[in-house]
Design a protein around this motif. Sequence first.
Motif, PDB file in Angstrom:
ATOM      1  N   SER A   1      15.117  12.054  40.642  1.00 23.47           N
ATOM      2  CA  SER A   1      14.339  13.300  40.599  1.00 23.47           C
ATOM      3  C   SER A   1      13.175  13.286  41.566  1.00 23.47           C
ATOM      4  CB  SER A   1      13.829  13.550  39.177  1.00 23.47           C
ATOM      5  OG  SER A   1      14.901  13.769  38.293  1.00 23.47           O
TER       6      SER A   1
ATOM      7  N   ARG B   1      10.456  16.626  37.258  1.00 18.31           N
ATOM      8  CA  ARG B   1      10.923  17.906  37.784  1.00 18.31           C
ATOM      9  C   ARG B   1       9.877  18.991  37.553  1.00 18.31           C
ATOM     10  NH1 ARG B   1      17.271  17.380  35.802  1.00 18.31           N
ATOM     11  NH2 ARG B   1      17.836  15.812  37.362  1.00 18.31           N
TER      12      ARG B   1
ATOM     13  N   SER C   1      20.769  18.465  40.042  1.00 22.08           N
ATOM     14  CA  SER C   1      20.591  19.676  39.232  1.00 22.08           C
ATOM     15  C   SER C   1      20.514  20.881  40.156  1.00 22.08           C
ATOM     16  CB  SER C   1      19.313  19.593  38.393  1.00 22.08           C
ATOM     17  OG  SER C   1      19.054  20.821  37.758  1.00 22.08           O
ATOM     18  N   ARG C   2      21.347  21.868  39.877  1.00 18.60           N
ATOM     19  CA  ARG C   2      21.338  23.098  40.677  1.00 18.60           C
ATOM     20  C   ARG C   2      20.492  24.189  40.033  1.00 18.60           C
ATOM     21  NH1 ARG C   2      23.249  22.220  45.898  1.00 18.60           N
ATOM     22  NH2 ARG C   2      24.955  20.711  45.803  1.00 18.60           N
ATOM     23  N   THR C   3      19.824  23.861  38.928  1.00 19.23           N
ATOM     24  CA  THR C   3      19.056  24.878  38.196  1.00 19.23           C
ATOM     25  C   THR C   3      17.551  24.719  38.361  1.00 19.23           C
ATOM     26  OG1 THR C   3      19.058  23.538  36.178  1.00 19.23           O
ATOM     27  CG2 THR C   3      20.874  25.093  36.478  1.00 19.23           C
ATOM     28  N   GLU C   4      17.112  23.706  39.104  1.00 22.06           N
ATOM     29  CA  GLU C   4      15.672  23.515  39.292  1.00 22.06           C
ATOM     30  C   GLU C   4      15.104  24.649  40.133  1.00 22.06           C
ATOM     31  OE1 GLU C   4      14.374  19.356  40.152  1.00 22.06           O
ATOM     32  OE2 GLU C   4      16.527  18.944  40.010  1.00 22.06           O
TER      33      GLU C   4
ATOM     34  N   TYR D   1      11.884  21.948  44.420  1.00 22.27           N
ATOM     35  CA  TYR D   1      12.251  20.560  44.708  1.00 22.27           C
ATOM     36  C   TYR D   1      11.142  19.891  45.519  1.00 22.27           C
ATOM     37  CZ  TYR D   1      17.040  21.900  43.449  1.00 22.27           C
ATOM     38  OH  TYR D   1      18.154  22.350  42.783  1.00 22.27           O
TER      39      TYR D   1
END
Length: 447
Positions: A374, A281, A399-402, A405
């Motif tokens: 990921s 990530r 994951s909604r906090t990255e 992407y």
Amino acid sequence: MNALEKALTIKELHDLINNLEHRALSFYEIASSKKRIHEIFALCDEAIFHKQLLAYKALTDPRAAAYAFAGSTPFSQSFRGYFSAEQALEDALYAAPASGWAFLHPPRESWQIWLIPAPGRTALISAWGSFEQCYAWLLEQQKHYACLRSNAELRERAAAENLAAAAPALSPEPPKQRPEPALNCNAADAEAPDLTATGPSDAVCSGNAAPVPEFLQLKQWTAQLHALPQPEARQQRLYALELPGAPEISQHADLLLHCSELDSWQSRPAYIAEQVNPQGRFIKHLVLLGAVDAMQAVRMARLFSSQFQHDIAALKKIGWEPLSACLTHADTLFKCSNEQAEAVWQAEGYHPFIPAHFIHTRKFIQFAEQPASSGTPLLLLEERQKIRVIHGENRLALSRTEQAYPHLLLHRRHGLSWQMIQSIIAGLAQPVDVMELHEAIQQHISN
């Protein structure tokens, strides 16, 4: 500045830093507070303000503050790094055979120092506190255990070992004299390079190389050079760059300078690397200046990133002039990396990263997707200055906090329409694999 003015200014600094740390401020109030802090630092370069400056750095960029603080101590070569997770810190400390120490600083917490007093021993851990409190605890442990070798002792030991290894070839008798330290930064030994600098640095340099300056002018910024904690980085003359006048840059990019030839770094390509964590990530960009070639740039980028248990996903090159124009904001740096820089190396299965807030995440076409990891890219379509998701529901759900992407980007101008994409999806096996869908769309465009 008289005593009263100093006292009032220090109080103002305390209030500004406390408000930034503990109050819910508006964006305007945050910007105003930071601007005022910078004004005070520009006016007051006295020792009395050093603690306030360190407290501000610890607030705005704790990792850079930790490395700057550790680099100023006589035990910087035993420093194992800055960590926000306890497990990563333990792994780094116990992986090294010699004694060492590290900072632990979980998000929105204070600080701890962890110390390995001897090989095979469990770590000693300080109470939670500030830099100064934790370091005072470290010095107390050092008095008791004498466990950490100072930088000077490590250099002297290395010189003695080198001399002893060379002694049989020089004489049948071992040398009697006390060896001098192998590393010397005396400015009298070398001619200073022709560059804008405000003073000499006490950073380690090797052999007869030119001394490294404390400050360097980078376009409109004055950069401060900091030695990295790893001995290999010091040997290769690799330095971190801090921009006190633009601390916001450190939030989205780490800056490095290879100091082998300080008068020619601007004529060499600048390199942009994408740093990723062990899960692949995105963390932040890394900008490296002064590298001789791409292979050296990859090695140095990996050397820097490894101290945080990170790696690099790709390396791209670009001229310093266009890069410097894009450096201030994370979005422009992404755009520069993806659209202007030339790819010179990338990891297997690499896909470029796109900021999360660039994407309209709701899918227009509903269909079943293959499970994602990921490294699975989003498949996106750009139309009318908007970027929409074709395939990526499962990847986004990981994951909604990255902040960014991996992605593949298609353009409406290539003749694509949503009806066309839907018909292509209908012809594929369900659930749909993103790479198969991308290949099918590309094949349709080429036909």
